[in-house]
Design a protein around this motif. Structure first.
Motif, PDB file in Angstrom:
ATOM      1  N   GLN A 210       0.863  -1.188   0.000  1.00 38.87           N
ATOM      2  CA  GLN A 210       0.000   0.000   0.000  1.00 38.87           C
ATOM      3  C   GLN A 210       0.897   1.234   0.000  1.00 38.87           C
ATOM      4  O   GLN A 210       1.767   1.368   0.865  1.00 38.87           O
ATOM      5  CB  GLN A 210      -0.909   0.027   1.229  1.00 38.87           C
ATOM      6  N   ALA A 211       0.685   2.109  -0.962  1.00 35.83           N
ATOM      7  CA  ALA A 211       1.487   3.324  -1.062  1.00 35.83           C
ATOM      8  C   ALA A 211       0.591   4.545  -0.918  1.00 35.83           C
ATOM      9  O   ALA A 211      -0.523   4.575  -1.454  1.00 35.83           O
ATOM     10  CB  ALA A 211       2.229   3.373  -2.389  1.00 35.83           C
ATOM     11  N   TYR A 212       1.083   5.539  -0.200  1.00 39.14           N
ATOM     12  CA  TYR A 212       0.325   6.761   0.062  1.00 39.14           C
ATOM     13  C   TYR A 212       1.172   7.978  -0.277  1.00 39.14           C
ATOM     14  O   TYR A 212       2.331   8.077   0.153  1.00 39.14           O
ATOM     15  CB  TYR A 212      -0.076   6.846   1.542  1.00 39.14           C
ATOM     16  N   ILE A 213       0.606   8.872  -1.053  1.00 42.77           N
ATOM     17  CA  ILE A 213       1.194  10.189  -1.181  1.00 42.77           C
ATOM     18  C   ILE A 213       0.790  10.979   0.051  1.00 42.77           C
ATOM     19  O   ILE A 213      -0.381  10.999   0.433  1.00 42.77           O
ATOM     20  CB  ILE A 213       0.702  10.909  -2.453  1.00 42.77           C
ATOM     21  N   VAL A 214       1.745  11.632   0.700  1.00 45.08           N
ATOM     22  CA  VAL A 214       1.454  12.470   1.864  1.00 45.08           C
ATOM     23  C   VAL A 214       1.796  13.900   1.474  1.00 45.08           C
ATOM     24  O   VAL A 214       2.939  14.240   1.213  1.00 45.08           O
ATOM     25  CB  VAL A 214       2.235  12.018   3.110  1.00 45.08           C
ATOM     26  N   ALA A 215       0.790  14.744   1.401  1.00 44.37           N
ATOM     27  CA  ALA A 215       0.982  16.109   0.918  1.00 44.37           C
ATOM     28  C   ALA A 215      -0.021  17.049   1.562  1.00 44.37           C
ATOM     29  O   ALA A 215      -1.224  16.765   1.566  1.00 44.37           O
ATOM     30  CB  ALA A 215       0.832  16.163  -0.601  1.00 44.37           C
ATOM     31  N   ASP A 216       0.456  18.143   2.116  1.00 50.26           N
ATOM     32  CA  ASP A 216      -0.476  19.118   2.653  1.00 50.26           C
ATOM     33  C   ASP A 216      -1.182  19.825   1.497  1.00 50.26           C
ATOM     34  O   ASP A 216      -0.733  19.796   0.343  1.00 50.26           O
ATOM     35  CB  ASP A 216       0.240  20.114   3.565  1.00 50.26           C
ATOM     36  N   SER A 217      -2.292  20.463   1.811  1.00 51.00           N
ATOM     37  CA  SER A 217      -3.167  20.998   0.769  1.00 51.00           C
ATOM     38  C   SER A 217      -2.529  22.112  -0.056  1.00 51.00           C
ATOM     39  O   SER A 217      -2.990  22.396  -1.166  1.00 51.00           O
ATOM     40  CB  SER A 217      -4.476  21.496   1.397  1.00 51.00           C
ATOM     41  N   SER A 218      -1.451  22.732   0.447  1.00 45.63           N
ATOM     42  CA  SER A 218      -0.790  23.775  -0.341  1.00 45.63           C
ATOM     43  C   SER A 218      -0.094  23.210  -1.576  1.00 45.63           C
ATOM     44  O   SER A 218       0.217  23.946  -2.512  1.00 45.63           O
ATOM     45  CB  SER A 218       0.230  24.537   0.518  1.00 45.63           C
ATOM     46  N   LYS A 219       0.160  21.891  -1.590  1.00 46.07           N
ATOM     47  CA  LYS A 219       0.822  21.253  -2.734  1.00 46.07           C
ATOM     48  C   LYS A 219      -0.157  20.921  -3.864  1.00 46.07           C
ATOM     49  O   LYS A 219       0.267  20.656  -4.996  1.00 46.07           O
ATOM     50  CB  LYS A 219       1.500  19.953  -2.273  1.00 46.07           C
ATOM     51  N   ILE A 220      -1.446  20.925  -3.561  1.00 44.94           N
ATOM     52  CA  ILE A 220      -2.446  20.512  -4.552  1.00 44.94           C
ATOM     53  C   ILE A 220      -2.617  21.590  -5.617  1.00 44.94           C
ATOM     54  O   ILE A 220      -2.759  22.777  -5.312  1.00 44.94           O
ATOM     55  CB  ILE A 220      -3.783  20.197  -3.861  1.00 44.94           C
ATOM     56  N   GLY A 221      -2.581  21.158  -6.864  1.00 45.01           N
ATOM     57  CA  GLY A 221      -2.660  22.086  -7.975  1.00 45.01           C
ATOM     58  C   GLY A 221      -1.311  22.603  -8.428  1.00 45.01           C
ATOM     59  O   GLY A 221      -1.228  23.337  -9.414  1.00 45.01           O
ATOM     60  N   VAL A 222      -0.252  22.213  -7.715  1.00 43.14           N
ATOM     61  CA  VAL A 222       1.111  22.642  -8.053  1.00 43.14           C
ATOM     62  C   VAL A 222       1.768  21.576  -8.920  1.00 43.14           C
ATOM     63  O   VAL A 222       1.611  20.373  -8.678  1.00 43.14           O
ATOM     64  CB  VAL A 222       1.944  22.863  -6.776  1.00 43.14           C
ATOM     65  N   ARG A 223       2.516  21.993  -9.937  1.00 49.74           N
ATOM     66  CA  ARG A 223       3.272  21.076 -10.783  1.00 49.74           C
ATOM     67  C   ARG A 223       4.755  21.386 -10.653  1.00 49.74           C
ATOM     68  O   ARG A 223       5.182  22.510 -10.906  1.00 49.74           O
ATOM     69  CB  ARG A 223       2.846  21.196 -12.247  1.00 49.74           C
ATOM     70  N   SER A 224       5.532  20.396 -10.236  1.00 43.66           N
ATOM     71  CA  SER A 224       6.971  20.549 -10.165  1.00 43.66           C
ATOM     72  C   SER A 224       7.621  19.906 -11.391  1.00 43.66           C
ATOM     73  O   SER A 224       6.937  19.453 -12.300  1.00 43.66           O
ATOM     74  CB  SER A 224       7.505  19.935  -8.865  1.00 43.66           C
ATOM     75  N   PHE A 225       8.942  19.826 -11.399  1.00 43.47           N
ATOM     76  CA  PHE A 225       9.691  19.456 -12.591  1.00 43.47           C
ATOM     77  C   PHE A 225       9.530  17.991 -13.006  1.00 43.47           C
ATOM     78  O   PHE A 225       9.280  17.676 -14.171  1.00 43.47           O
ATOM     79  CB  PHE A 225      11.177  19.761 -12.369  1.00 43.47           C
ATOM     80  N   ALA A 226       9.667  17.063 -12.058  1.00 41.26           N
ATOM     81  CA  ALA A 226       9.797  15.644 -12.414  1.00 41.26           C
ATOM     82  C   ALA A 226       8.590  14.834 -11.963  1.00 41.26           C
ATOM     83  O   ALA A 226       8.150  14.928 -10.814  1.00 41.26           O
ATOM     84  CB  ALA A 226      11.071  15.056 -11.792  1.00 41.26           C
ATOM     85  N   THR A 227       8.055  14.026 -12.862  1.00 43.89           N
ATOM     86  CA  THR A 227       6.936  13.146 -12.539  1.00 43.89           C
ATOM     87  C   THR A 227       7.450  11.813 -12.000  1.00 43.89           C
ATOM     88  O   THR A 227       8.596  11.432 -12.221  1.00 43.89           O
ATOM     89  CB  THR A 227       6.063  12.880 -13.771  1.00 43.89           C
ATOM     90  N   MET A 228       6.580  11.103 -11.296  1.00 45.69           N
ATOM     91  CA  MET A 228       6.921   9.777 -10.773  1.00 45.69           C
ATOM     92  C   MET A 228       6.411   8.718 -11.748  1.00 45.69           C
ATOM     93  O   MET A 228       5.381   8.084 -11.522  1.00 45.69           O
ATOM     94  CB  MET A 228       6.330   9.599  -9.372  1.00 45.69           C
ATOM     95  N   SER A 229       7.124   8.544 -12.822  1.00 46.31           N
ATOM     96  CA  SER A 229       6.695   7.633 -13.878  1.00 46.31           C
ATOM     97  C   SER A 229       6.662   6.195 -13.375  1.00 46.31           C
ATOM     98  O   SER A 229       7.505   5.770 -12.582  1.00 46.31           O
ATOM     99  CB  SER A 229       7.627   7.738 -15.080  1.00 46.31           C
ATOM    100  N   GLY A 230       5.668   5.440 -13.842  1.00 56.28           N
ATOM    101  CA  GLY A 230       5.537   4.031 -13.472  1.00 56.28           C
ATOM    102  C   GLY A 230       4.728   3.793 -12.222  1.00 56.28           C
ATOM    103  O   GLY A 230       4.416   2.658 -11.883  1.00 56.28           O
ATOM    104  N   TYR A 231       4.387   4.851 -11.517  1.00 55.76           N
ATOM    105  CA  TYR A 231       3.640   4.701 -10.263  1.00 55.76           C
ATOM    106  C   TYR A 231       2.185   5.087 -10.490  1.00 55.76           C
ATOM    107  O   TYR A 231       1.889   6.187 -10.957  1.00 55.76           O
ATOM    108  CB  TYR A 231       4.258   5.585  -9.174  1.00 55.76           C
ATOM    109  N   THR A 232       1.280   4.183 -10.139  1.00 53.59           N
ATOM    110  CA  THR A 232      -0.149   4.462 -10.231  1.00 53.59           C
ATOM    111  C   THR A 232      -0.606   5.104  -8.930  1.00 53.59           C
ATOM    112  O   THR A 232      -0.586   4.479  -7.871  1.00 53.59           O
ATOM    113  CB  THR A 232      -0.946   3.169 -10.491  1.00 53.59           C
ATOM    114  N   PHE A 233      -1.005   6.345  -9.022  1.00 50.93           N
ATOM    115  CA  PHE A 233      -1.339   7.156  -7.860  1.00 50.93           C
ATOM    116  C   PHE A 233      -2.717   6.769  -7.339  1.00 50.93           C
ATOM    117  O   PHE A 233      -3.732   7.114  -7.932  1.00 50.93           O
ATOM    118  CB  PHE A 233      -1.268   8.627  -8.278  1.00 50.93           C
ATOM    119  N   GLY A 234      -2.768   6.042  -6.184  1.00 46.80           N
ATOM    120  CA  GLY A 234      -4.043   5.525  -5.700  1.00 46.80           C
ATOM    121  C   GLY A 234      -4.517   6.046  -4.365  1.00 46.80           C
ATOM    122  O   GLY A 234      -5.712   5.998  -4.072  1.00 46.80           O
ATOM    123  N   ASN A 235      -3.597   6.550  -3.516  1.00 41.12           N
ATOM    124  CA  ASN A 235      -3.971   6.977  -2.173  1.00 41.12           C
ATOM    125  C   ASN A 235      -3.312   8.307  -1.830  1.00 41.12           C
ATOM    126  O   ASN A 235      -2.124   8.508  -2.102  1.00 41.12           O
ATOM    127  CB  ASN A 235      -3.542   5.935  -1.129  1.00 41.12           C
TER     128      ASN A 235
END
Length: 265
Positions: A210-235
């Motif tokens: 089980q994998a979880y992205i942990v991010a406070d709400s200020s990060k939502i809607g923000v795009r940084s340089f590098a994507t996490m390719s190969g990872y299916t974002f589920g939680n």
């Protein structure tokens, strides 16, 4: 009381307050003043506290860490996320923690969980991390097994990246992974500032049940340089600052959103 138990007890005293005096340790742990001072000096050498005249304070290594670790405007939200993440982790689990301020907050919460400090013949928790500050933070907890990846140190984040880090992670199986990010977009998913960190974060997540992205709400809607390719974002674990529209957009794309309730100071 053996020394590792004393060190844990001192850190527990600091967790209850921002400072501790030698006299407090002498009275509560029933040790000599000389022993109390030696234990404080040892913890200070590990950068787990700051020595003061007559005791110590928990206001420790912020001046040595990268700037994003000090004066964090989202600290309260990250503490709430950390407590929510800790609530998902049972005793005996194997977890992965990447670097970053939110992952560091999770490590801080785990370091003060009393059930993880109870005597045991085997680790009460195993932590796999590529962040040397997190490894150092948990090092004095004798019941927690720490595995650190190899790699090249990124001075901005204290994370180890590169082929040595990925080689180690390919050989482990995790129950849970908690991944911090610099940006989070419903369309392109989690992003970070460095492509090396992105590659390690993605692999850490893929090695977990089980994998979880942990991010406070200020990060939502923000795009940084590098994507996490190969990872299916589920939680996603975030705070209650996320808007209804943002949450609906994530859920429409199959992401389970967990809202961390505020934590009392």
């Amino acid at each position: 009381m053996k020394r590792p138990e004393r060190l844990n007890a001192i850190l527990d005293l600091l967790a209850e307050s921002t400072q501790v005096e030698v006299e407090d340790i002498v009275n509560k742990l029933e040790v000599s003043p000389a022993t109390a001072r030696r234990d404080l000096d040892h913890l200070a050498a590990q950068r787990l506290l700051t020595r003061t005249r007559g005791g110590a304070t928990s206001e420790t290594v912020a001046y040595d860490l990268p700037k994003r670790y000090s004066k964090d405007q989202q600290a309260a939200k990250k503490r709430a996320i950390a407590h929510a993440a800790s609530g998902l982790i049972p005793r005996g689990a194997v977890i992965g923690l990447c670097g970053g301020t939110t992952s560091t907050a999770i490590a801080s919460v785990l370091a003060t969980r009393r059930d993880l400090m109870e005597p045991s013949n085997k680790p009460t928790l195993t932590v796999v991390t590529n962040a040397i500050n997190i490894a150092s933070q948990l090092a004095v907890r004798p019941n927690i097994k720490i595995m650190v990846t190899g790699g090249i140190l990124s001075p901005r984040s204290y994370e180890l990246v590169g082929p040595y880090a990925t080689s180690i992670l390919q050989q482990v199986a995790l129950d849970f992974a908690f991944v911090g990010v610099n940006g989070l977009d419903p369309e392109i998913g989690p992003t970070v500032n460095d492509e090396g960190e992105a590659a390690v974060n993605s692999l850490l997540a893929r090695r977990a049940g089980q994998a979880y992205i942990v991010a406070d709400s200020s990060k939502i809607g923000v795009r940084s340089f590098a994507t996490m390719s190969g990872y299916t974002f589920g939680n996603l674990i975030t705070d209650d600052g996320i808007t209804v529209e943002q949450r609906q957009e994530f859920e429409a794309r199959g992401t389970n959103v967990i809202l961390a309730p505020p934590v009392e100071e």
